[in-house]
Motif scaffolding. Structure first.
Motif, mmCIF file in Angstrom:
data_model
loop_
_atom_site.group_PDB
_atom_site.id
_atom_site.type_symbol
_atom_site.label_atom_id
_atom_site.label_comp_id
_atom_site.label_asym_id
_atom_site.label_seq_id
_atom_site.Cartn_x
_atom_site.Cartn_y
_atom_site.Cartn_z
ATOM 1 N N SER B 90 10.372 65.928 43.720
ATOM 2 C CA SER B 90 9.485 66.111 42.570
ATOM 3 C C SER B 90 8.308 67.000 42.959
ATOM 4 N N GLU B 91 7.687 67.561 41.940
ATOM 5 C CA GLU B 91 6.555 68.466 42.101
ATOM 6 C C GLU B 91 5.497 67.901 43.064
ATOM 7 N N GLY B 93 5.841 65.671 45.325
ATOM 8 C CA GLY B 93 6.337 65.285 46.645
ATOM 9 C C GLY B 93 6.498 63.789 46.844
ATOM 10 N N THR B 94 6.553 62.997 45.789
ATOM 11 C CA THR B 94 6.700 61.544 45.986
ATOM 12 C C THR B 94 8.050 61.010 45.502
ATOM 13 N N GLU B 95 8.848 61.847 44.817
ATOM 14 C CA GLU B 95 10.151 61.352 44.357
ATOM 15 C C GLU B 95 11.268 62.244 44.891
ATOM 16 N N TYR B 96 12.228 61.621 45.583
ATOM 17 C CA TYR B 96 13.354 62.339 46.142
ATOM 18 C C TYR B 96 14.620 61.810 45.472
ATOM 19 N N THR B 97 15.383 62.692 44.808
ATOM 20 C CA THR B 97 16.608 62.249 44.143
ATOM 21 C C THR B 97 17.810 62.888 44.831
ATOM 22 N N PHE B 98 18.748 62.054 45.264
ATOM 23 C CA PHE B 98 19.915 62.533 46.014
ATOM 24 C C PHE B 98 21.203 62.360 45.214
ATOM 25 N N THR B 99 22.036 63.407 45.209
ATOM 26 C CA THR B 99 23.381 63.301 44.653
ATOM 27 C C THR B 99 24.320 63.003 45.813
ATOM 28 N N LEU B 100 25.122 61.951 45.653
ATOM 29 C CA LEU B 100 25.955 61.510 46.778
ATOM 30 C C LEU B 100 27.327 62.164 46.740
ATOM 31 N N ARG B 101 27.956 62.217 47.930
ATOM 32 C CA ARG B 101 29.281 62.806 48.066
ATOM 33 C C ARG B 101 30.324 61.883 47.434
ATOM 34 N N GLU B 102 31.249 62.474 46.643
ATOM 35 C CA GLU B 102 32.301 61.691 45.976
ATOM 36 C C GLU B 102 33.427 61.377 46.955
ATOM 37 N N GLY B 103 34.072 60.258 46.718
ATOM 38 C CA GLY B 103 35.316 59.960 47.440
ATOM 39 C C GLY B 103 35.137 59.562 48.887
#
Lengths: 315, 525
Positions: B90-91, B93-103
């Motif tokens: 986030s702008e 620097g306090t929120e980190y959003t991760f997309t996880l690997r499928e399968g």
């Protein structure tokens, strides 16, 4: 005899209790604590305090001692934090390995030592005596860990006859032959010094006995010389050899620390060294008490053996 | 009749004994089978639970069993995708959003998803989590900025930090951030560390106490399958014995080769591998009292010590001369323009005279006997003592065992000593300066045991920690390095190059700057 053994066993109780107090106090007094050892560079006072609390080390000393003693009396030695498993499991595993090493080594040094001593005495100032005395002197003088490293260099690295270290082969091992192959070098290296000491002592004990009148009488009445030495003289000399065997057993047990490190034998000595460096309090305390108890009982066994041989010694 | 004639019985016994002895020695020393790599480790691992351990020795096994959301890209200390494929910050620097690997599945067949990530961080950080008691988790403070871990959907997870914290990504790539199987933790409880389950290219096979940890190829791995069928980690605590095992062919690879043993491995049968890493060996100088309170004297010490001789002669070339507080392995944050203080005893003498330090001024020097990353501390300490004595100081060495040493040095040198040896290995350029150079990190709050204080450095380090762009952080660190180099709160001595030896049957092996031992690509013939 039964009463004698019982008396000795009861007298061992205060000794063992004293050992628990001493080892507990030493571990409490040495500088550095487990949390610092675990955290290393990250040991901020805040982190250290939190971790010591998680490890239950924030309680008063006396409370901790009685918790530990209580646990031991009920058969539990607590959990080792550096190995993350129950202390008693680790000690039993390790003690087994040490017993195999020290036991074989002890048998070796007893047989070889007494044999060398007897031969030496029987051939006093002869060639065999001189050769044995010289070898014994070297055996006593060379530090066992150095001897161990030299053996590794020659027999494992250069000749590739024996494995360098460990107790079993990683692959395809596990049987008695595999164990024996791994045992040869450490057992010999460990036996050398004790063999020397026993040989010297056996020699002088035998010489002492061989001067006695009854030996002359035996010879005079035509008893075969081998029987004079092995039957009459050695039997009498054993009375002064056996107590030394007891002491040497202790040396073999404690000397195994270096040998276990050099040969990476998974024994109790190596465990204690690692545990002290990591400040693994429960493992050190448990290990020391266990070894001390073994030593005390071994000494009782030696006393009993001695009083069996020489009925005058019964106290 | 002589008592000990060779009797027939004795002769038979002797022949039999000799036969047994040759029988024991006869089988050729077991050669390790192809496809199985045997690694000589420096100690028995404490546990194979990544959240519970702190030692590089344990990490060397863990990184092959587990993966984290991020990893260090091969050959660098920069973060790259692993179990997370993508992330957004986030702008503020306090929120980190991760997309996880499928399968991706754990070795126990359970799926890797956002719930698993949340379980991992909650277990470490929340004291009321049902499996928090599987700890303690000594390095949990790497993630102490994490306020909450939220499951957005099955494949998305969001961390909320209490304040911007730039090293967060790098910490996720550190072994403390490796992901364990929640189902396995629930099944094994406190024994999880002996029954590890991760997602990595290898899965756990067995742990024979004090003998070996065996891991084998994970046939269901999502990525490139491992190049060996199995890896065996053998603890060999004695360095000489480890060398002997390597020479005798009992192991295929050993790490942390003693400098003096390196010459044994020249020739066709072995390969020596080297890699500089994020390590710094330095001397803490007591800037609060005594001679080193004067900047000129601290600079004099930097000039007086012959660092080239230390790395080449004492360490046999297994280290480079250090220039400043950040090791060059952090390429993006390192200031290339910084040169090490040259060896110049004349200049040192001149500076000491200028500062008015009398000939023969006594300096107390704490030396350790050993310890993590300390290399060869006693010979290094005596070399340093000789160099400083040569320019007119009178150095008194006091030697301590490592844990005792830390207990003396970490609470600060005031009233006890003027200088002390120290070494750090870190995963982010922030860690060491932030914990050991700021004014707010004086003893009891941090590791600034020499009481260095410079408000400019404090401000730069605070700013770098909350900056969200790597370029901005790099600029702040470079500025900080220049000031610290000049202020000389430490004598910058050496950056260690980690080494390893492999037999000629091992291929595709390299060491990483992170000092982690990645064995997935390695082939053993």
């Amino acid at each position: 005899m039964g009463a004698h053994i019982l008396k000795r066993l009861i007298s061992a109780i205060p000794v063992l209790l004293g050992i628990t107090v001493i080892v507990f106090l030493i571990m409490a007094m040495i500088p550095g604590d487990p949390a610092t050892a675990i955290l290393g560079s990250y040991a901020t006072p805040e982190n250290v305090e939190k971790l010591n609390r998680d490890l239950g080390l924030d309680k008063p000393l006396v409370t901790r001692y009685f918790i530990w003693l209580g646990n031991m009396l009920s058969g539990g030695f607590g959990r080792s934090f550096s190995l993350n498993r129950p202390v008693i499991d680790e000690i039993l595993d390790r003690f087994n390995a040490t017993l195999i090493l020290a036991g074989v080594s002890f048998v070796l040094c007893t047989l070889l030592g007494i044999l060398a001593g007897v031969v030496s005495a029987a051939r006093q100032y002869g060639l065999a005596d001189k050769a044995i005395t010289f070898t014994v002197l070297i055996g006593i003088s060379v530090p066992s860990f150095f001897l161990g490293m030299m053996m590794i260099l020659v027999f494992a690295v250069n000749l590739r006859l024996l494995p360098v270290s460990g107790m079993y082969a990683i692959y395809g091992g596990g049987d008695l032959i595999d164990l024996a192959r791994h045992l040869v070098m450490p057992a010999l290296a460990l036996a050398v010094v004790a063999t020397g000491v026993i040989a010297r002592l056996s020699r002088s004990a035998m010489l002492e006995v061989l001067r006695q009148d009854y030996i002359r009488t035996a010879r005079a009445k035509g008893v075969h010389e081998r029987r004079v030495i092995m039957g009459h003289a050695l039997r009498a000399a054993m009375v002064s050899i056996i107590p030394v065997l007891g002491i040497q057993a202790g040396f073999v047990l404690s000397g195994s620390v270096y040998i276990e490190i050099v040969f990476q034998w998974p024994g109790v000595g190596r465990m204690l060294v690692d545990a002290i460096l990591k400040r693994d309090i429960l493992l050190v305390q448990g290990g020391v008490v266990f070894v001390a108890a073994a030593y005390v009982f071994f000494n009782i066994a030696v006393d009993v053996a001695q009083s069996l041989l020489d009925p005058r010694i019964k106290t | 009749m002589k008592p000990f004639e060779w009797s027939r019985r004795g002769l038979i016994a002797a022949v039999f004994g000799a036969a047994v002895a040759t029988g024991l020695a006869a089988p050729a020393v077991s050669q390790t089978p192809p496809g199985v790599l045997i690694v000589g480790q420096i100690a028995e691992p404490k546990s194979l639970d990544p959240a519970a351990v702190t030692a590089v020795n344990d990490f060397r096994i863990l990184v092959n069993l587990y993966e984290g959301l991020l990893r260090y890209a091969p050959g660098t200390l920069e973060v790259a995708p692993a179990l997370a494929t993508d992330w957004e910050v986030s702008e503020d620097g306090t929120e980190y959003t991760f997309t996880l690997r499928e399968g991706v599945t754990f070795h126990d067949g359970t799926p890797f998803n956002a719930d698993a990530v949340k379980f991992n961080f909650d277990r470490m950080l929340n004291e009321d989590h049902p499996y928090h008691d599987t700890g303690p988790f000594p390095l949990a403070f790497f993630f102490s900025a994490v306020q909450s871990t939220e499951v957005i959907d099955d494949m998305t997870v969001k961390f909320t930090l209490d304040a911007p914290y730039a090293p967060f990504l790098s910490n996720l790539a550190y072994p403390t951030g490796l992901m364990v199987s929640p189902a396995a933790v629930e099944a094994s409880g406190a024994d999880f560390g002996r029954n590890p389950v991760g997602t990595g290219p290898f899965k756990f096979a067995e742990w024979r106490s004090n003998e070996a940890v065996v891991i084998e190829k994970n046939p269901d791995y999502w990525g490139e399958p491992a190049g060996t069928d199995a890896v065996v980690f053998r603890p060999i605590t004695d360095a000489n014995t480890r060398v002997a095992e390597m020479l005798a062919g009992g192991i295929d690879m050993m790490v942390e080769v003693p400098p003096t043993a390196l010459s044994e491995f020249q020739g066709e049968a072995f390969r020596v591998v080297e890699q500089a890493g994020p390590h710094l060996w330095f001397l803490i100088l007591n800037a609060k009292e005594g001679p080193f309170a004067d900047k000129l004297v601290r600079q004099a010490a930097n000039y007086a010590i012959n660092k080239e001789a230390i790395v080449n002669d004492v360490l046999e070339g297994t280290a480079d001369v250090a220039a400043g507080p950040i090791p060059p392995a952090f390429a993006w944050a390192y200031d290339e323009s910084l040169d090490p203080y040259p060896y110049d005893p004349e200049k040192a003498r001149a500076l000491l005279a200028e500062a008015g330090v009398a000939e023969g001024t006594e300096v107390v020097f704490y030396v350790t006997e050993g310890g993590s990353g300390m290399l060869d501390p006693v010979p290094m300490g005596t070399a340093i003592q000789a160099d400083l004595n040569a320019v007119g100081l009178d150095v008194k060495i006091e030697t301590y065992e490592w844990n005792t040493f830390l207990g003396e040095v970490n609470p600060g040198l005031e009233g006890k000593a003027d200088m002390a040896e120290m070494a750090w290995m870190t995963n982010d350029p922030d860690t060491l300066p932030f914990l050991a150079l700021r004014t707010a990190a004086w003893p009891d709050a941090g590791f600034n045991s020499g009481y260095y204080s410079n408000p400019e450095v404090d401000a730069l380090l605070e700013q770098a920690r909350v900056a969200t762009s790597q370029d901005e952080r790099a600029e702040l660190y470079r500025e900080m390095q220049r000031i610290v180099h000049d202020d000389a709160p430490w004598v910058f001595v050496a950056n260690w190059k980690q080494n390893a030896v492999t037999s000629d049957k091992v291929e595709n092996f390299s060491l990483e700057p992170s000092f982690l031992l990645m064995l997935s690509d390695v082939v053993k013939n």
